[in-house]
Design a protein around this motif. Structure first.
Motif, PDB file in Angstrom:
ATOM      1  N   GLU A 311     -59.033 -20.926  36.916  1.00 11.11           N
ATOM      2  CA  GLU A 311     -58.194 -19.766  36.648  1.00 11.11           C
ATOM      3  C   GLU A 311     -57.386 -19.971  35.375  1.00 11.11           C
ATOM      4  O   GLU A 311     -57.041 -21.097  35.014  1.00 11.11           O
ATOM      5  N   VAL A 312     -57.089 -18.863  34.713  1.00 12.15           N
ATOM      6  CA  VAL A 312     -56.206 -18.889  33.549  1.00 12.15           C
ATOM      7  C   VAL A 312     -54.768 -18.901  34.047  1.00 12.15           C
ATOM      8  O   VAL A 312     -54.355 -18.034  34.813  1.00 12.15           O
ATOM      9  N   LYS A 313     -54.008 -19.907  33.629  1.00 12.25           N
ATOM     10  CA  LYS A 313     -52.596 -20.018  33.994  1.00 12.25           C
ATOM     11  C   LYS A 313     -51.760 -19.870  32.728  1.00 12.25           C
ATOM     12  O   LYS A 313     -51.910 -20.654  31.788  1.00 12.25           O
ATOM     13  N   LEU A 314     -50.894 -18.883  32.705  1.00 12.25           N
ATOM     14  CA  LEU A 314     -50.060 -18.644  31.531  1.00 12.25           C
ATOM     15  C   LEU A 314     -48.951 -19.674  31.448  1.00 12.25           C
ATOM     16  O   LEU A 314     -48.481 -20.186  32.471  1.00 12.25           O
ATOM     17  N   ILE A 315     -48.521 -19.949  30.230  1.00  8.96           N
ATOM     18  CA  ILE A 315     -47.455 -20.920  29.994  1.00  8.96           C
ATOM     19  C   ILE A 315     -46.211 -20.177  29.541  1.00  8.96           C
ATOM     20  O   ILE A 315     -46.261 -19.367  28.608  1.00  8.96           O
ATOM     21  N   SER A 316     -45.096 -20.460  30.188  1.00  8.43           N
ATOM     22  CA  SER A 316     -43.823 -19.842  29.820  1.00  8.43           C
ATOM     23  C   SER A 316     -43.368 -20.373  28.475  1.00  8.43           C
ATOM     24  O   SER A 316     -43.249 -21.588  28.281  1.00  8.43           O
ATOM     25  N   GLU A 317     -43.103 -19.466  27.540  1.00 10.99           N
ATOM     26  CA  GLU A 317     -42.667 -19.876  26.206  1.00 10.99           C
ATOM     27  C   GLU A 317     -41.334 -20.587  26.244  1.00 10.99           C
ATOM     28  O   GLU A 317     -41.087 -21.517  25.475  1.00 10.99           O
ATOM     29  N   SER A 318     -40.446 -20.187  27.147  1.00  9.63           N
ATOM     30  CA  SER A 318     -39.107 -20.765  27.175  1.00  9.63           C
ATOM     31  C   SER A 318     -39.025 -22.052  27.975  1.00  9.63           C
ATOM     32  O   SER A 318     -38.060 -22.788  27.853  1.00  9.63           O
ATOM     33  N   ARG A 319     -40.068 -22.353  28.791  1.00 11.52           N
ATOM     34  CA  ARG A 319     -39.999 -23.555  29.612  1.00 11.52           C
ATOM     35  C   ARG A 319     -41.148 -24.526  29.378  1.00 11.52           C
ATOM     36  O   ARG A 319     -41.050 -25.690  29.760  1.00 11.52           O
ATOM     37  N   GLY A 320     -42.232 -24.043  28.792  1.00 16.96           N
ATOM     38  CA  GLY A 320     -43.355 -24.933  28.574  1.00 16.96           C
ATOM     39  C   GLY A 320     -44.099 -25.304  29.834  1.00 16.96           C
ATOM     40  O   GLY A 320     -44.848 -26.273  29.860  1.00 16.96           O
ATOM     41  N   ARG A 321     -43.865 -24.589  30.911  1.00 10.92           N
ATOM     42  CA  ARG A 321     -44.527 -24.858  32.189  1.00 10.92           C
ATOM     43  C   ARG A 321     -45.401 -23.671  32.566  1.00 10.92           C
ATOM     44  O   ARG A 321     -45.276 -22.591  32.000  1.00 10.92           O
ATOM     45  N   VAL A 322     -46.252 -23.884  33.561  1.00  8.66           N
ATOM     46  CA  VAL A 322     -47.033 -22.766  34.073  1.00  8.66           C
ATOM     47  C   VAL A 322     -46.088 -21.684  34.563  1.00  8.66           C
ATOM     48  O   VAL A 322     -45.139 -21.953  35.296  1.00  8.66           O
ATOM     49  N   ALA A 323     -46.310 -20.472  34.104  1.00  6.16           N
ATOM     50  CA  ALA A 323     -45.489 -19.332  34.514  1.00  6.16           C
ATOM     51  C   ALA A 323     -46.086 -18.777  35.802  1.00  6.16           C
ATOM     52  O   ALA A 323     -47.066 -18.036  35.770  1.00  6.16           O
ATOM     53  N   LEU A 324     -45.522 -19.176  36.917  1.00  3.81           N
ATOM     54  CA  LEU A 324     -46.068 -18.802  38.212  1.00  3.81           C
ATOM     55  C   LEU A 324     -46.174 -17.288  38.352  1.00  3.81           C
ATOM     56  O   LEU A 324     -45.254 -16.559  38.002  1.00  3.81           O
ATOM     57  N   LEU A 325     -47.298 -16.852  38.854  1.00  2.10           N
ATOM     58  CA  LEU A 325     -47.576 -15.444  39.154  1.00  2.10           C
ATOM     59  C   LEU A 325     -47.730 -14.571  37.917  1.00  2.10           C
ATOM     60  O   LEU A 325     -47.948 -13.374  38.040  1.00  2.10           O
ATOM     61  N   GLN A 326     -47.616 -15.142  36.718  1.00  2.75           N
ATOM     62  CA  GLN A 326     -47.665 -14.300  35.536  1.00  2.75           C
ATOM     63  C   GLN A 326     -49.102 -14.091  35.063  1.00  2.75           C
ATOM     64  O   GLN A 326     -49.956 -14.959  35.206  1.00  2.75           O
ATOM     65  N   ARG A 327     -49.332 -12.924  34.505  1.00  2.00           N
ATOM     66  CA  ARG A 327     -50.617 -12.594  33.921  1.00  2.00           C
ATOM     67  C   ARG A 327     -50.393 -11.544  32.848  1.00  2.00           C
ATOM     68  O   ARG A 327     -49.334 -10.922  32.783  1.00  2.00           O
ATOM     69  N   TRP A 328     -51.360 -11.388  31.989  1.00  2.00           N
ATOM     70  CA  TRP A 328     -51.303 -10.311  31.013  1.00  2.00           C
ATOM     71  C   TRP A 328     -51.765  -9.016  31.679  1.00  2.00           C
ATOM     72  O   TRP A 328     -52.334  -9.038  32.772  1.00  2.00           O
ATOM     73  N   PRO A 329     -51.522  -7.882  31.041  1.00  2.60           N
ATOM     74  CA  PRO A 329     -52.086  -6.638  31.584  1.00  2.60           C
ATOM     75  C   PRO A 329     -53.584  -6.786  31.795  1.00  2.60           C
ATOM     76  O   PRO A 329     -54.249  -7.587  31.115  1.00  2.60           O
ATOM     77  N   ASP A 330     -54.101  -5.998  32.744  1.00  5.77           N
ATOM     78  CA  ASP A 330     -55.462  -6.227  33.236  1.00  5.77           C
ATOM     79  C   ASP A 330     -56.504  -6.419  32.149  1.00  5.77           C
ATOM     80  O   ASP A 330     -57.318  -7.341  32.200  1.00  5.77           O
ATOM     81  N   GLY A 331     -56.526  -5.552  31.145  1.00  9.00           N
ATOM     82  CA  GLY A 331     -57.570  -5.650  30.136  1.00  9.00           C
ATOM     83  C   GLY A 331     -57.509  -6.945  29.363  1.00  9.00           C
ATOM     84  O   GLY A 331     -58.529  -7.603  29.122  1.00  9.00           O
ATOM     85  N   LEU A 332     -56.315  -7.362  28.964  1.00  6.47           N
ATOM     86  CA  LEU A 332     -56.173  -8.602  28.210  1.00  6.47           C
ATOM     87  C   LEU A 332     -56.424  -9.814  29.095  1.00  6.47           C
ATOM     88  O   LEU A 332     -57.036 -10.796  28.668  1.00  6.47           O
ATOM     89  N   GLN A 333     -55.979  -9.760  30.333  1.00  7.26           N
ATOM     90  CA  GLN A 333     -56.247 -10.853  31.260  1.00  7.26           C
ATOM     91  C   GLN A 333     -57.753 -11.059  31.414  1.00  7.26           C
ATOM     92  O   GLN A 333     -58.251 -12.184  31.346  1.00  7.26           O
ATOM     93  N   ALA A 334     -58.472  -9.972  31.596  1.00  9.64           N
ATOM     94  CA  ALA A 334     -59.925 -10.065  31.740  1.00  9.64           C
ATOM     95  C   ALA A 334     -60.576 -10.586  30.463  1.00  9.64           C
ATOM     96  O   ALA A 334     -61.564 -11.327  30.514  1.00  9.64           O
ATOM     97  N   ALA A 335     -60.030 -10.204  29.300  1.00  9.21           N
ATOM     98  CA  ALA A 335     -60.594 -10.661  28.029  1.00  9.21           C
ATOM     99  C   ALA A 335     -60.436 -12.164  27.871  1.00  9.21           C
ATOM    100  O   ALA A 335     -61.345 -12.850  27.387  1.00  9.21           O
ATOM    101  N   VAL A 336     -59.285 -12.712  28.266  1.00 10.57           N
ATOM    102  CA  VAL A 336     -59.082 -14.158  28.182  1.00 10.57           C
ATOM    103  C   VAL A 336     -59.999 -14.873  29.170  1.00 10.57           C
ATOM    104  O   VAL A 336     -60.577 -15.921  28.870  1.00 10.57           O
ATOM    105  N   GLU A 337     -60.143 -14.301  30.366  1.00  5.52           N
ATOM    106  CA  GLU A 337     -61.034 -14.913  31.353  1.00  5.52           C
ATOM    107  C   GLU A 337     -62.475 -14.899  30.851  1.00  5.52           C
ATOM    108  O   GLU A 337     -63.230 -15.877  31.034  1.00  5.52           O
ATOM    109  N   ALA A 338     -62.898 -13.814  30.184  1.00  5.45           N
ATOM    110  CA  ALA A 338     -64.244 -13.762  29.618  1.00  5.45           C
ATOM    111  C   ALA A 338     -64.388 -14.778  28.497  1.00  5.45           C
ATOM    112  O   ALA A 338     -65.428 -15.436  28.370  1.00  5.45           O
ATOM    113  N   LYS A 339     -63.368 -14.935  27.684  1.00  7.72           N
ATOM    114  CA  LYS A 339     -63.380 -15.931  26.605  1.00  7.72           C
ATOM    115  C   LYS A 339     -63.628 -17.322  27.165  1.00  7.72           C
ATOM    116  O   LYS A 339     -64.366 -18.127  26.570  1.00  7.72           O
ATOM    117  N   GLU A 340     -63.033 -17.619  28.326  1.00 12.99           N
ATOM    118  CA  GLU A 340     -63.169 -18.940  28.939  1.00 12.99           C
ATOM    119  C   GLU A 340     -64.333 -19.010  29.927  1.00 12.99           C
ATOM    120  O   GLU A 340     -64.474 -20.002  30.640  1.00 12.99           O
TER     121      GLU A 340
END
Length: 770
Positions: A311-340
């Motif tokens: 799974e793609v796990k986003l990183i919090s810019e302010s903490r440098g950790r996995v941003a729990l439960l965070q995702r991009w809007p559906d289209g961009l989230q799917a695009a990153v998943e397709a990229k990977e």
């Protein structure tokens, strides 16, 4: 109100409130300490309960509470709060933000203040940044709250609805801010009064207040539902990967946006079979290509996200950790998943959303605590009407903060970092190194291992071990490489977790904090520095930066340096150092303006939501729905009552009206999103104010919402007929999503109104002023 406070308010220069009145209350509490110590546990609990009658408002009652709370903490936890901790307690009880340095006991101060607010008859939510801290602090402080006669509980992501309802029923509830937001969203879609879990808001006591109230303020918490017949859009990841920078696409100066060039558009059209990419019937394809390009060019693995467990796990810019439960809007989230080359996660329609700022401002009383509040005093006043009390440390800080070191290139800087770490390590001094992203942390760790050092690495890939890693970061000779933020909420004790080698580490100079680049906010730099020098311990900090750092190339692109560079790449020229500071100030200015602009749009949406929810609540808890449909569909209502029963028709009426209210709000949110985009494009060409134009169309649409929902409900009700098992709501079209889920939108794709509206802001703010 003190004259100083009145003058500061008049001048609109927010700062720290006077601590003199709070100290006098603490002194009075100290005078009661011997008498309170003689009380039995039961007598102490009774004495606290007696304070409820007075509402804990007078200085005498506050002093008594502080004395009782101090004794209760000593008995229940083995910790006697310092006088400065009690100053922090009083600051929180006065509805302010207490700035308390790392290691000064914010958790205990917050627990006592929460109990004090509860004695005033308000339910208190102690809001943290994650599940771990909520559960840890609630369990840790439970004996204290029990002795004070205050009930407490906690909520985490795993809590069931019944567990949530019980926890929120306590006087004090510890919970991540995201979980409270998600519960609010689910409550707004409740179809029966018994499904609601949140009580009326009372007091929000926010831990790590700057992170929650500023860094995460405009983050939307989303409740989404599965959309019937929604099909996954085709992926254009392979096509985006073949496009070439400069020839096929360009990015803007701050790397927030990417655009196809004319050559790139023609290349895409050829690859897709000679289509016209900009034809009206190909706009979906154009959006898909742009999303794929955004994912390919602007989002980087191990910087913006990691891949873990498929799974793609986003990183919090302010903490440098996995941003729990965070995702991009559906289209961009799917695009990153397709990229990977990963399986696409579920997509659907947004049912409702709330920003963190809206969530916090629902509470009549707001307060918080953090180590770095004064730097954002203006924002706390502007967006939350909060003042700050700077609480001095219990022992004077002796940390040595060295001047910044600046280098021409990243390579020169990293070489210097390794040398500094090696020097400290040979002196058996513990070192905490803060890096800007996962990739940088792993690159530095590799260089350190080559130099014969064995660092402990903490980043988004192993953040589950964060507390244990940070707890050991003060042991002799330990080298800890961490992304931002290094274990906020966990103390770094000199000499290791048990402090057994404290003296040896102190003699070596204490913990050395090394920043390998400046963050986009000076406040985040200060947070990293604050990991050293706890409770008067020795320590030091130094930041190293380079003219190739992303902060400078993004926010000061027009600045250049042609002066002297030493053989090791170091630069001492004050003009070059000014560039680094200038870039950070520009970044802070851009973030603040985006925050302000986003708040202006969300403010109107919040007003519309508030009015709409009042109408919905009438349908949920009363007879409004049944009365409405009886009035507007009298004959059919009578027919259905005759075929079934008045109770069954009343319940069906409620479900129909609630369904159409929820349907109308979801559609309205989608409309407003499209409106913002369209208004922006129209305004650009006509020199109009986008916000004014947005309000001109959004306000009338909001006023029509309730009546449109009621009209749709009447139409559905008229199609309702009895079936073998009673009234068949599904056949009448009342079908809620088969599944719902919650997440946090991290960012919007390339073309957000806020990004585009402020694309020129960097240029404006980077006009050099000396």
């Amino acid at each position: 109100m003190a004259l100083r406070d009145r003058l500061r308010r008049f001048a609109q220069k927010p700062g720290s409130a006077d601590t003199g009145p709070l100290r006098r209350v603490v002194d009075a509490a100290g005078a009661r300490e011997d008498d309170v110590r003689e009380l039995t546990d039961a007598a102490l609990t009774d004495a606290v309960a007696a304070l409820r009658d007075g509402g804990l408002t007078s200085d005498a009652d506050l002093a008594e509470f502080c004395a009782l709370g101090r004794e209760a903490a000593h008995r229940a936890l083995g910790e006697r709060p310092f006088d400065v901790q009690l100053v922090g307690v009083l600051a929180l009880l006065s509805g302010r933000v207490a700035e308390m340095a790392t290691g000064e006991g914010k958790t205990l101060a917050g627990a006592l203040a929460a109990a004090g607010h509860a004695l005033r008859g308000r339910r208190v939510h102690v809001l943290s940044v994650n599940d771990y801290l909520a559960r840890r602090d609630a369990a840790w402080m439970a004996p204290l709250h029990a002795l004070l006669g205050v009930t407490s509980g906690w909520v985490t992501q795993e809590s069931t609805p019944d567990e949530r309802r019980a926890a929120y029923g306590a006087d004090v509830t510890y919970a991540p801010v995201s979980e409270v937001g998600f519960d609010l969203l689910r409550d707004r879609l409740a179809t029966s009064p018994g499904a609601v879990v949140l009580p009326e808001p009372g007091v929000a006591l926010v831990d790590e207040a700057d992170s929650v109230l500023v860094d995460e303020a405009m983050v939307p918490l989303i409740l989404a539902g599965a959309a019937d017949g929604a099909a996954a859009a085709p992926s254009h990841a392979d096509l985006a990967r073949r496009l070439r920078p400069g020839r096929d696409y360009t990015t803007d100066e701050d790397a927030r946006n990417v655009q196809l060039t004319s050559d790139g558009a023609r290349a895409v059209e050829r690859a897709l079979g000679g289509i016209d990419l900009y034809a009206a019937d190909n706009l979906g394809t154009l959006t898909g290509v742009n999303l794929a390009l955004h994912a390919e060019v602007l989002l980087h693995r191990d910087v913006d996200y990691i891949v873990r467990d498929g799974e793609v796990k986003l990183i919090s810019e302010s903490r440098g950790r996995v941003a729990l439960l965070q995702r991009w809007p559906d289209g961009l989230q799917a695009a990153v998943e397709a990229k990977e080359a990963l399986e696409a996660s579920p997509g659907g329609e947004i049912l409702d959303l709330v920003t963190v700022q809206e969530l916090i401002n629902r509470y009549p009383v707001r307060c918080g605590m953090t180590g770095t509040a004064l730097a954002v005093a203006g924002q706390l006043r502007e967006f939350y009407e909060l003042d700050i009390v700077v609480v001095p440390p219990n022992r004077p800080r002796v940390r040595e903060d060295r001047p910044d070191l600046l280098y021409a290139t990243v390579a020169d800087k990293e070489t210097a970092v390794v040398e500094l770490i090696d020097e400290a390590h040979r002196a058996n001094r513990p070192v905490l190194v803060g890096t800007l992203d996962v990739a940088a942390s792993e690159r530095l760790a590799t260089r350190l291992r080559r130099a014969g050092l064995d660092p402990v690495v903490l980043n988004a890939k192993n953040d589950a071990e964060e507390a244990s890693i940070i707890a050991g970061a003060g042991a002799p000779g330990t080298v800890t490489v961490s992304t931002q933020m290094a274990g906020r909420g966990t103390d770094i004790r000199l000499g290791g977790p048990d402090g057994s080698a404290h003296d040896a580490v102190a003699d070596a100079g204490g913990l050395l904090v090394i920043g390998t680049g400046h963050y986009h906010s000076s406040r985040l730099d200060d947070q990293l520095r604050g990991r050293a020098g706890r409770q008067g311990d020795p320590g030091g900090s130094v930041f190293l930066a380079s003219l190739e750092d992303d902060l400078i190339t993004r926010y000061a692109p027009e600045e250049s340096y042609g002066g002297t560079v030493a053989d090791d790449g170091s630069i001492t020229d004050k003009n070059a150092h000014w560039i680094a500071g200038h870039a950070q100030r520009v970044a802070e200015g851009v973030d603040l303006e985006i925050h302000r602009n986003t708040w202006r749009y969300n403010h109107l949406i919040g007003l519309q939501r508030g009015a709409f929810l009042k109408d919905r609540a009438k349908a949920l808890t009363g007879s409004h729905a049944d009365d409405l449909l009886r009035e507007r569909a009298k004959d059919h209502h009578a027919h259905l009552v005759g075929e079934t029963s008045a109770e069954e028709v009343a319940e069906a009426s409620r479900q129909i009206v609630l369904y159409h209210f929820d349907r109308a709000w979801s559609d309205h949110l989608a409309y407003l999103t499209d409106l913002r985009e369209g208004i922006h494009l129209r305004s650009l060409g006509r020199g109009l104010d986008p916000l004014v134009e947005f309000n001109r169309e959004a306000v009338p649409a909001g006023k029509r919402l309730t009546e449109e929902a009621r009209t749709s409900a009447v139409e559905t009700f008229n199609s309702l007929e009895p079936g073998p098992d009673g009234l068949d709501l599904a056949s009448a079209g009342v079908q809620r999503p088969t599944a719902t889920w919650t997440y946090i939108v991290h960012d919007n794709p390339f073309g957000t109104l806020d990004d585009r509206a402020f694309r020129g802001l960097v240029t404006l703010l980077t006009t050099r002023r000396r």
